[in-house]
Design a protein around this motif. Structure first.
Motif, PDB file in Angstrom:
ATOM      1  N   GLY A  58      44.652  66.075  31.788  1.00  0.00           N
ATOM      2  CA  GLY A  58      44.353  64.869  31.443  1.00  0.00           C
ATOM      3  C   GLY A  58      45.448  64.084  30.769  1.00  0.00           C
ATOM      4  N   GLY A  59      46.260  65.036  29.981  1.00  0.00           N
ATOM      5  CA  GLY A  59      47.495  64.302  29.159  1.00  0.00           C
ATOM      6  C   GLY A  59      48.497  63.936  29.940  1.00  0.00           C
ATOM      7  N   ARG A  60      48.867  64.453  31.128  1.00  0.00           N
ATOM      8  CA  ARG A  60      49.715  64.018  32.076  1.00  0.00           C
ATOM      9  C   ARG A  60      49.308  62.761  32.712  1.00  0.00           C
ATOM     10  NH1 ARG A  60      49.782  70.120  35.130  1.00  0.00           N
ATOM     11  NH2 ARG A  60      50.416  71.145  33.289  1.00  0.00           N
ATOM     12  N   ILE A  61      48.024  62.637  33.156  1.00  0.00           N
ATOM     13  CA  ILE A  61      47.602  61.327  33.933  1.00  0.00           C
ATOM     14  C   ILE A  61      47.437  60.131  32.734  1.00  0.00           C
ATOM     15  CG2 ILE A  61      45.617  60.562  35.195  1.00  0.00           C
ATOM     16  CD1 ILE A  61      45.082  63.220  36.000  1.00  0.00           C
ATOM     17  N   ALA A  62      47.123  60.659  31.511  1.00  0.00           N
ATOM     18  CA  ALA A  62      47.152  59.551  30.676  1.00  0.00           C
ATOM     19  C   ALA A  62      48.386  59.009  30.268  1.00  0.00           C
ATOM     20  CB  ALA A  62      46.576  60.095  29.225  1.00  0.00           C
ATOM     21  N   GLU A  63      49.517  59.899  30.222  1.00  0.00           N
ATOM     22  CA  GLU A  63      50.931  59.187  30.331  1.00  0.00           C
ATOM     23  C   GLU A  63      51.076  58.193  31.258  1.00  0.00           C
ATOM     24  OE1 GLU A  63      53.144  62.736  30.571  1.00  0.00           O
ATOM     25  OE2 GLU A  63      52.899  63.105  28.274  1.00  0.00           O
ATOM     26  N   ASP A  64      50.675  58.537  32.483  1.00  0.00           N
ATOM     27  CA  ASP A  64      50.885  57.594  33.818  1.00  0.00           C
ATOM     28  C   ASP A  64      50.042  56.257  33.622  1.00  0.00           C
ATOM     29  OD1 ASP A  64      52.864  58.885  34.839  1.00  0.00           O
ATOM     30  OD2 ASP A  64      51.339  60.063  36.221  1.00  0.00           O
ATOM     31  N   LEU A  65      48.661  56.353  33.061  1.00  0.00           N
ATOM     32  CA  LEU A  65      48.012  55.381  32.649  1.00  0.00           C
ATOM     33  C   LEU A  65      48.567  54.374  31.728  1.00  0.00           C
ATOM     34  CD1 LEU A  65      44.329  56.889  32.801  1.00  0.00           C
ATOM     35  CD2 LEU A  65      45.086  54.917  33.958  1.00  0.00           C
ATOM     36  N   HIS A  66      49.130  54.994  30.788  1.00  0.00           N
ATOM     37  CA  HIS A  66      49.780  54.180  29.734  1.00  0.00           C
ATOM     38  C   HIS A  66      51.043  53.471  30.437  1.00  0.00           C
ATOM     39  CE1 HIS A  66      52.641  53.326  26.123  1.00  0.00           C
ATOM     40  NE2 HIS A  66      51.764  53.247  25.789  1.00  0.00           N
ATOM     41  N   ALA A  67      51.752  54.075  30.966  1.00  0.00           N
ATOM     42  CA  ALA A  67      52.849  53.539  31.534  1.00  0.00           C
ATOM     43  C   ALA A  67      52.368  52.121  32.682  1.00  0.00           C
ATOM     44  CB  ALA A  67      53.847  54.181  32.819  1.00  0.00           C
ATOM     45  N   LYS A 138      40.202  70.708  41.677  1.00  0.00           N
ATOM     46  CA  LYS A 138      41.594  70.909  41.833  1.00  0.00           C
ATOM     47  C   LYS A 138      42.144  70.387  43.207  1.00  0.00           C
ATOM     48  CE  LYS A 138      44.268  75.284  42.856  1.00  0.00           C
ATOM     49  NZ  LYS A 138      44.149  76.862  42.996  1.00  0.00           N
ATOM     50  N   GLU A 139      41.158  70.060  44.216  1.00  0.00           N
ATOM     51  CA  GLU A 139      41.582  69.697  45.393  1.00  0.00           C
ATOM     52  C   GLU A 139      41.938  68.104  44.989  1.00  0.00           C
ATOM     53  OE1 GLU A 139      39.133  68.046  49.314  1.00  0.00           O
ATOM     54  OE2 GLU A 139      38.258  69.893  48.225  1.00  0.00           O
ATOM     55  N   ARG A 140      41.121  67.291  44.245  1.00  0.00           N
ATOM     56  CA  ARG A 140      41.597  66.022  43.758  1.00  0.00           C
ATOM     57  C   ARG A 140      43.000  66.154  43.203  1.00  0.00           C
ATOM     58  NH1 ARG A 140      35.829  64.862  40.915  1.00  0.00           N
ATOM     59  NH2 ARG A 140      34.665  64.402  42.761  1.00  0.00           N
ATOM     60  N   LEU A 141      42.948  66.943  42.495  1.00  0.00           N
ATOM     61  CA  LEU A 141      44.576  66.903  41.763  1.00  0.00           C
ATOM     62  C   LEU A 141      45.850  67.196  42.562  1.00  0.00           C
ATOM     63  CD1 LEU A 141      43.587  68.310  38.041  1.00  0.00           C
ATOM     64  CD2 LEU A 141      43.500  65.676  38.696  1.00  0.00           C
ATOM     65  N   GLU A 142      45.413  67.873  43.476  1.00  0.00           N
ATOM     66  CA  GLU A 142      46.478  68.440  44.273  1.00  0.00           C
ATOM     67  C   GLU A 142      46.788  67.301  45.327  1.00  0.00           C
ATOM     68  OE1 GLU A 142      45.272  71.724  46.864  1.00  0.00           O
ATOM     69  OE2 GLU A 142      45.765  73.017  45.161  1.00  0.00           O
ATOM     70  N   ARG A 143      45.630  66.541  45.461  1.00  0.00           N
ATOM     71  CA  ARG A 143      45.896  65.482  46.442  1.00  0.00           C
ATOM     72  C   ARG A 143      46.755  64.214  45.793  1.00  0.00           C
ATOM     73  NH1 ARG A 143      41.032  64.578  47.828  1.00  0.00           N
ATOM     74  NH2 ARG A 143      40.391  62.926  46.300  1.00  0.00           N
ATOM     75  N   ARG A 144      46.364  64.026  44.133  1.00  0.00           N
ATOM     76  CA  ARG A 144      47.110  62.938  43.594  1.00  0.00           C
ATOM     77  C   ARG A 144      48.582  63.576  43.425  1.00  0.00           C
ATOM     78  NH1 ARG A 144      48.874  62.735  38.189  1.00  0.00           N
ATOM     79  NH2 ARG A 144      49.122  60.723  37.266  1.00  0.00           N
TER      80      ARG A 144
END
Length: 357
Positions: A58-67, A138-144
């Protein structure tokens, strides 16, 4: 041929010499099944430690959300067209959905029960299990990971765009940096001894996606570079400049002294890593003795900042293009000249540059 002397290799685990099998087929890497098993158990332990210490999903995605949120706010202030605003909004909505899945998986990895997840999400435990099973997350995050592209945030200050000749040079530099980034990650992966399947199991990325990265068919986003470098036992900072150059990112023209020095050193260490971290004596020979082994070690360890001739010789010996590194060298020397308040103990400069920056 009869009577030929057996070939000997060193065991990857205990370093003892053993007779290598002859004939076709894959060569042995370990002297015994026992050593192979011990090596595998150590790799498994390393993977488990990385899983505990790695940045939460979640931390990695939160960084992208912040950007994305920063880009959206700036677009609002600038009065950008509705299409631009909605594009940011749609992408943020998609990222929020991914974040929810990742945050739940992080909580589950930390030992949270489905009842606790359900209470936090204000749904039933049955609904939580159905919505966020580990396999589906896991499937969702791989797709992302496979589909995500770098967020393009407008520059703070408008500057004239490069002309055709400049764009061509930037494109070539980006391709060279992308190749070096691939080489660096590939070297780290080989040195780690981890298979693509082992990497995939710990990163929520598919083996095919990892293979495309390590073969140079895909330039990964920064979050993936960090994850892979850390998993392989490397330092993401050494890959910063290669990554930025590969993506055509142009850094600010001026930095504080420590930042400018750190960027130059990171670029040189990144090239050294991409070359397979050759010994100083090997680099000395490749430079046709333009650099001594001692000087090379001092530069790569960060003890000295080289003059331009030394920088160019080192970059060439490592298989890089001096022209790609020259702006970083110039930034360091311009900063030393322009800074009115230098640090108390600035890095030691080697021989004075032989030409004007």
């Amino acid at each position: 041929m009869a009577g030929a002397s057996p070939r000997y290799d060193s065991c990857r685990y205990c370093q003892e010499r053993f007779a290598q099998r002859s004939g076709p087929g894959r060569k042995k890497e370990y002297c015994s099944i026992d050593c192979r098993g011990k090596a595998q158990r150590e790799r498994d332990g390393k993977l488990r430690r990385h899983a505990r210490n790695a940045l939460p999903l979640g931390g990695r995605i939160a960084e992208d959300l912040h950007a994305l949120a920063t880009a959206l706010l700036k677009a609002e202030y600038e009065g950008r067209p509705l299409a631009d605003l909605l594009r940011y909004a749609v992408e943020m909505g998609r990222e929020v959905d991914y974040y929810a899945s990742a945050a739940v998986q992080d909580a589950r990895n930390r030992g949270a029960s489905w009842d606790q997840v359900a209470e936090a999400a204000q749904i039933s435990a049955t609904t939580a299990r159905t919505r966020w099973p580990e396999s589906r997350v896991k499937e969702r995050l791989e797709r992302r990971t496979g589909e995500r592209t770098s967020v393009r945030i407008p520059p703070t200050v408008a500057v004239p765009g490069p002309d055709a000749a400049e764009r061509k040079l930037l494109s070539k530099a980006s391709k060279r940096a992308s190749a070096k980034l691939t080489s660096a990650l590939s070297h780290l992966q080989r040195a780690s001894g981890l298979t693509l399947r082992e990497v995939a199991d710990q990163t929520s990325m598919s083996p095919s996606y990892i293979s495309r990265i390590l073969s140079g068919r895909r330039t990964p986003p920064w979050s993936v570079v960090c994850t892979l470098a850390e998993l392989f036992g490397g330092e993401p900072a050494e890959l910063t400049v290669l990554f930025e150059s590969a993506h055509g990112m142009v850094p600010p023209a001026r930095h504080a002294i420590p930042d400018a020095v750190a960027r130059l050193q990171a670029a040189l260490r990144g090239l050294h890593l991409a070359a397979g971290r050759p010994q100083a004596a090997v680099i000395c020979k490749a430079s046709h003795d333009a650099l001594s082994a001692e000087t090379i070690e001092e530069i790569l360890s960060g003890e000295v900042i080289p003059g331009w001739e030394q920088t160019a010789a080192l970059v060439s010996a490592l298989g890089g293009w001096p022209a790609d590194v020259r702006p970083l060298w110039q930034a360091v020397h311009y900063t030393f000249l322009l800074c009115l308040d230098p640090p108390e103990e600035p890095p030691r400069l080697s021989a004075a540059p032989t030409e004007s920056a």
